[in-house]
Write an enzyme that holds these catalytic residues in place. Structure first.
Site: not given
Length: 243
Positions: A145, A209
């Site tokens: 991610s 993220h």
């Protein structure tokens, strides 16, 4: 979560290859299928045995912040290995969808070698950023991610006007089309809100993220000037068949 895809990305792939993007997708999928998280291999057993195998697998290849900063040689490699480990089918497929949609155009713009180094470097830094903020945590962090978020950040700078089709669950998955400069900052804001209320747990790392997205955007803004941005491929005229 927002599901997205870009018609511009599909258009770019008609005449261009993206071997790094495709290779990453294939590698992540292959490693997942043969690993215990997929639950497909009888070698890992079932029930409690399978759960134990999954925990051991994540601990071996994932980032454990408290171990990473303990100086253990094996742990030093985990920011790289964790990028290719996923915790579930949903985790894997969600990441690979975003990589497929946004990775191809970013790779075309950067070049294959630079894109590969960018992906790995930003991915490792995103995981390190999360680990540094949670240095005492013994929870395991896995997944691509952070690296994929970096791709999104770079895409936002390089192709801000590319039209992205999004499916919003709270709007009954009605497909709506917006430019990247609307969709991607909105996605980042969702990560920010989720990071503020997320409980600590394996594979939950919204901070990674955000770190990855910021790194990708900053890298692209420094590496490529505004005048060197590439316009997304023109959309097909009305009535032309779409892929």
């Amino acid at each position: 979560m927002i599901s997205t895809w870009s018609r511009a990305a599909v258009g770019a792939l008609r005449g261009q290859s993206a071997p790094v993007t495709y290779g990453l997708i294939v590698l992540c999928c292959a490693l997942f299928v043969v690993g215990p998280a997929a639950g497909l291999s009888p070698a890992y057993g079932t029930g409690d045995a399978l759960l134990a195998a999954q925990r051991a697998y994540f601990a071996r290849w994932g980032v454990v912040p408290v171990e990473l900063f303990s100086g253990a040689p094996r742990a030093a490699l985990t920011p790289a290995t964790a990028l290719f480990v996923h915790g579930s089918w949903v985790h894997l497929l969600g990441n690979m969808l975003f990589l497929y949609v946004f990775g191809a155009m970013a790779e075309e713009r950067m070049g294959h070698v630079e894109f590969a180094l960018f992906y790995l470097g930003c991915g490792c830094l995103a995981l390190l950023g999360y680990a540094a903020a949670n240095a005492a945590s013994a929870q395991t962090l896995v997944g691509a991610s952070g690296a994929i978020s970096a791709v999104l950040g770079a895409f936002l700078f390089l192709f801000p006007k590319a039209r992205v089709t999004s499916l919003f669950p709270f709007l009954f998955f009605l497909p709506l089309r917006f430019p990247a400069w609307v969709v991607l900052p909105f996605w980042a804001s969702l990560q920010w809100m989720a990071a503020g209320r997320a409980a600590q747990g394996p594979g939950v790392a919204y901070l990674a993220h955000l770190v990855g997205f910021s790194l990708g955007f900053v890298y692209a803004s420094v590496r490529y000037t505004r005048t060197s941005r590439v316009k997304p491929p023109a959309e097909a005229p009305e009535g032309e068949q779409q892929p």
